[in-house]
Scaffold this motif. Structure first.
Motif, PDB file in Angstrom:
ATOM      1  N   ALA A 107      62.883  52.630  34.378  1.00 36.02           N
ATOM      2  CA  ALA A 107      63.244  52.090  35.689  1.00 36.02           C
ATOM      3  C   ALA A 107      62.025  51.595  36.448  1.00 36.02           C
ATOM      4  N   ALA A 108      60.863  52.198  36.214  1.00 34.00           N
ATOM      5  CA  ALA A 108      59.639  51.743  36.890  1.00 34.00           C
ATOM      6  C   ALA A 108      58.983  50.581  36.148  1.00 34.00           C
ATOM      7  N   ALA A 109      59.139  50.523  34.813  1.00 43.95           N
ATOM      8  CA  ALA A 109      58.470  49.480  34.034  1.00 43.95           C
ATOM      9  C   ALA A 109      59.086  48.107  34.267  1.00 43.95           C
ATOM     10  N   ALA A 110      60.402  48.039  34.423  1.00 43.70           N
ATOM     11  CA  ALA A 110      61.062  46.738  34.587  1.00 43.70           C
ATOM     12  C   ALA A 110      60.603  46.013  35.851  1.00 43.70           C
ATOM     13  N   PRO A 111      60.633  46.638  37.039  1.00 39.23           N
ATOM     14  CA  PRO A 111      60.160  45.902  38.221  1.00 39.23           C
ATOM     15  C   PRO A 111      58.666  45.603  38.195  1.00 39.23           C
ATOM     16  N   LEU A 112      57.869  46.477  37.551  1.00 40.21           N
ATOM     17  CA  LEU A 112      56.438  46.191  37.467  1.00 40.21           C
ATOM     18  C   LEU A 112      56.184  44.959  36.608  1.00 40.21           C
ATOM     19  N   LEU A 147      53.754  30.934  29.115  1.00 39.97           N
ATOM     20  CA  LEU A 147      54.382  32.182  28.686  1.00 39.97           C
ATOM     21  C   LEU A 147      53.344  33.249  28.371  1.00 39.97           C
ATOM     22  N   ARG A 148      52.226  32.842  27.788  1.00 38.60           N
ATOM     23  CA  ARG A 148      51.172  33.815  27.495  1.00 38.60           C
ATOM     24  C   ARG A 148      50.593  34.395  28.780  1.00 38.60           C
ATOM     25  N   MET A 149      50.473  33.584  29.780  1.00 42.18           N
ATOM     26  CA  MET A 149      49.964  34.071  31.062  1.00 42.18           C
ATOM     27  C   MET A 149      50.953  35.030  31.720  1.00 42.18           C
ATOM     28  N   VAL A 150      52.240  34.727  31.632  1.00 44.14           N
ATOM     29  CA  VAL A 150      53.256  35.627  32.197  1.00 44.14           C
ATOM     30  C   VAL A 150      53.246  36.966  31.465  1.00 44.14           C
ATOM     31  N   LEU A 151      53.145  36.939  30.136  1.00 42.86           N
ATOM     32  CA  LEU A 151      53.121  38.181  29.368  1.00 42.86           C
ATOM     33  C   LEU A 151      51.876  39.005  29.682  1.00 42.86           C
ATOM     34  N   VAL A 152      50.736  38.363  29.817  1.00 41.54           N
ATOM     35  CA  VAL A 152      49.506  39.096  30.108  1.00 41.54           C
ATOM     36  C   VAL A 152      49.610  39.778  31.468  1.00 41.54           C
ATOM     37  N   PHE A 153      50.077  39.066  32.471  1.00 38.28           N
ATOM     38  CA  PHE A 153      50.199  39.658  33.799  1.00 38.28           C
ATOM     39  C   PHE A 153      51.263  40.757  33.806  1.00 38.28           C
ATOM     40  N   GLY A 154      52.395  40.500  33.160  1.00 38.98           N
ATOM     41  CA  GLY A 154      53.462  41.495  33.170  1.00 38.98           C
ATOM     42  C   GLY A 154      53.073  42.776  32.456  1.00 38.98           C
ATOM     43  N   LEU A 208      57.170  41.941  38.602  1.00 37.39           N
ATOM     44  CA  LEU A 208      56.175  41.659  39.640  1.00 37.39           C
ATOM     45  C   LEU A 208      54.956  40.965  39.055  1.00 37.39           C
ATOM     46  N   GLY A 209      54.509  41.434  37.881  1.00 37.37           N
ATOM     47  CA  GLY A 209      53.384  40.774  37.233  1.00 37.37           C
ATOM     48  C   GLY A 209      53.715  39.358  36.788  1.00 37.37           C
ATOM     49  N   GLY A 210      54.931  39.146  36.266  1.00 38.41           N
ATOM     50  CA  GLY A 210      55.330  37.794  35.872  1.00 38.41           C
ATOM     51  C   GLY A 210      55.421  36.849  37.059  1.00 38.41           C
ATOM     52  N   LEU A 235      44.399  39.051  39.018  1.00 44.28           N
ATOM     53  CA  LEU A 235      44.976  40.069  38.145  1.00 44.28           C
ATOM     54  C   LEU A 235      44.328  41.427  38.372  1.00 44.28           C
ATOM     55  N   ALA A 236      43.029  41.473  38.611  1.00 39.25           N
ATOM     56  CA  ALA A 236      42.318  42.753  38.696  1.00 39.25           C
ATOM     57  C   ALA A 236      42.628  43.499  39.992  1.00 39.25           C
ATOM     58  N   VAL A 237      42.743  42.797  41.107  1.00 35.61           N
ATOM     59  CA  VAL A 237      42.966  43.481  42.388  1.00 35.61           C
ATOM     60  C   VAL A 237      44.322  44.197  42.426  1.00 35.61           C
ATOM     61  N   PRO A 238      45.441  43.549  42.036  1.00 37.56           N
ATOM     62  CA  PRO A 238      46.706  44.308  42.031  1.00 37.56           C
ATOM     63  C   PRO A 238      46.710  45.484  41.055  1.00 37.56           C
ATOM     64  N   ILE A 239      46.072  45.333  39.892  1.00 35.82           N
ATOM     65  CA  ILE A 239      46.029  46.451  38.951  1.00 35.82           C
ATOM     66  C   ILE A 239      45.226  47.607  39.540  1.00 35.82           C
ATOM     67  N   SER A 240      44.134  47.297  40.253  1.00 33.05           N
ATOM     68  CA  SER A 240      43.344  48.355  40.885  1.00 33.05           C
ATOM     69  C   SER A 240      44.155  49.074  41.955  1.00 33.05           C
ATOM     70  N   LEU A 241      44.932  48.322  42.722  1.00 37.20           N
ATOM     71  CA  LEU A 241      45.783  48.964  43.731  1.00 37.20           C
ATOM     72  C   LEU A 241      46.859  49.822  43.073  1.00 37.20           C
ATOM     73  N   LEU A 242      47.436  49.327  41.989  1.00 36.71           N
ATOM     74  CA  LEU A 242      48.423  50.128  41.267  1.00 36.71           C
ATOM     75  C   LEU A 242      47.784  51.364  40.641  1.00 36.71           C
ATOM     76  N   PHE A 243      46.524  51.271  40.256  1.00 37.89           N
ATOM     77  CA  PHE A 243      45.824  52.455  39.749  1.00 37.89           C
ATOM     78  C   PHE A 243      45.702  53.520  40.829  1.00 37.89           C
ATOM     79  N   LEU A 244      45.438  53.112  42.075  1.00 39.39           N
ATOM     80  CA  LEU A 244      45.375  54.081  43.173  1.00 39.39           C
ATOM     81  C   LEU A 244      46.732  54.748  43.384  1.00 39.39           C
ATOM     82  N   VAL A 245      47.809  53.959  43.260  1.00 42.95           N
ATOM     83  CA  VAL A 245      49.153  54.550  43.371  1.00 42.95           C
ATOM     84  C   VAL A 245      49.402  55.536  42.231  1.00 42.95           C
ATOM     85  N   ALA A 246      49.007  55.152  41.012  1.00 39.15           N
ATOM     86  CA  ALA A 246      49.167  56.053  39.874  1.00 39.15           C
ATOM     87  C   ALA A 246      48.341  57.321  40.050  1.00 39.15           C
TER      88      ALA A 246
END
Length: 319
Positions: A139-144, A185-192, A147-149, A245-256
């Motif tokens: 349930a958490a992986a699908a919206p993440l 598509l490769r860019m969407v997959l990498v971000f997602g 969001l990345g895509g 790409l790096a800034v949102p992942i860093s923010l998500l790391f703080l949430v994790a």
């Protein structure tokens, strides 16, 4: 005789009861075939729907590239693509491009069906706790991923503009349709998939592999690794896409990290409330001497009775 028949019937019922719980290999293969058939049929239907809307989808994808004013393509300018940047090379290129868009759209639209079929095939072999964790992380992986895509779709025009800006003025630029779609598509997959990395840290914490304290001690190295990963993983390689790409992942790391800290504190409170936690293999645990209710009425000690009372109660026995 009745006891022998009862024991025989019980013994004959046990294999049947076990057979209802344990499925043979042929049963698993049959179930897998049925679920694959349902997923394939659903994908075929959604692919047809994707074919009906593939022109609209192509317009949404190619719009940012065709809107680049400083780029002059080798193709013929059209109303949909004024700069002539996008071209199709070869007789089968238009058909393969349309099919690729339709299949990709069909795969996305069929996600609820094939993901449910996958879960329904795996879930019977999981314990209750594993099912709870599996549903929670799914349930958490699908919206993440979505969001990345979506972030990739927003950043894509800017990245394309930066890359096309390196084209010399004396040269015209052309992007074949297949290469353009593969790049998108490769860019969407990498971000997602990159947005799933913080969720992976939470999973490792729940499994006891990483503690929140260990993540806190290494947060600087983790953030630096996120920026290095973003620089390597992004298809464009430009600093704008890397930072996006790096800034949102860093923010998500703080949430994790916050989720892992909360989980470790809750686990520590449960361990502190357990008197037997930390005992060695040769140490005896504490015994629970408090009687538990069993749902039956309490048994009282029999009262003494005189012979006359007993004879009056059971006259036939004395005779």
């Amino acid at each position: 005789m009745n006891d022998t028949q009862h024991s025989g019937s019980t013994a004959s019922e046990q294999p049947r009861h076990a057979a209802t719980r344990v499925m043979p290999l042929t049963g698993h293969l049959r179930e897998l075939r049925n679920r694959l058939a349902v997923s394939a049929l659903t994908l075929a239907v959604t692919t047809v729907v994707g074919w009906l809307v593939h022109d609209w989808l192509l317009g949404r994808i190619t719009g940012p590239a065709c809107a680049l004013a400083h780029v002059h393509g080798v193709g013929r300018p059209t109303r949909a693509c004024p700069n002539g940047l996008l071209v199709n090379t070869g007789v089968l290129s238009p058909l393969s491009l349309s099919l690729k868009v339709a299949v990709t759209a069909g795969l996305v639209m069929a996600t609820p069906v094939w993901s449910y079929q996958l879960w329904a095939f795996i879930a019977p072999g999981l314990y209750k706790r594993e099912k709870k964790y599996g549903l929670g992380f799914a349930a958490a992986a699908a919206p993440l991923f979505c969001l990345g895509g979506y972030l990739a779709y927003v950043v894509f025009p800017k990245a394309l503009g930066v890359l096309s800006g390196f084209n010399p003025d004396a040269f015209s630029l052309s992007l074949p349709g297949d290469e353009f779609l593969d790049f998108f598509l490769r860019m969407v997959l990498v971000f997602g998939l990159s947005f799933e990395l913080p969720l992976l840290l939470v999973l490792l914490n729940f499994l006891g592999i990483f503690s929140a304290a260990a993540l806190q001690r290494r947060w600087q190295a983790i953030v630096f690794s996120v920026f290095v990963f973003s620089a390597v993983a992004t298809p464009t390689g430009d600093p704008i896409t890397m930072i996006a790409l790096a800034v949102p992942i860093s923010l998500l790391f703080l949430v994790a990290l916050a989720v892992a800290t909360f989980h470790d504190r809750a686990k520590a409170r449960r361990r502190a409330a357990d008197p037997d936690h930390g005992l060695g293999a040769d140490e005896a645990s504490s015994m629970d001497l408090v009687p538990s209710p069993v749902g039956a009425t309490a048994l009282h000690s029999p009262e003494s009775m005189h012979a006359a009372d007993l004879e009056a109660t059971h006259p036939g026995d004395t005779a």
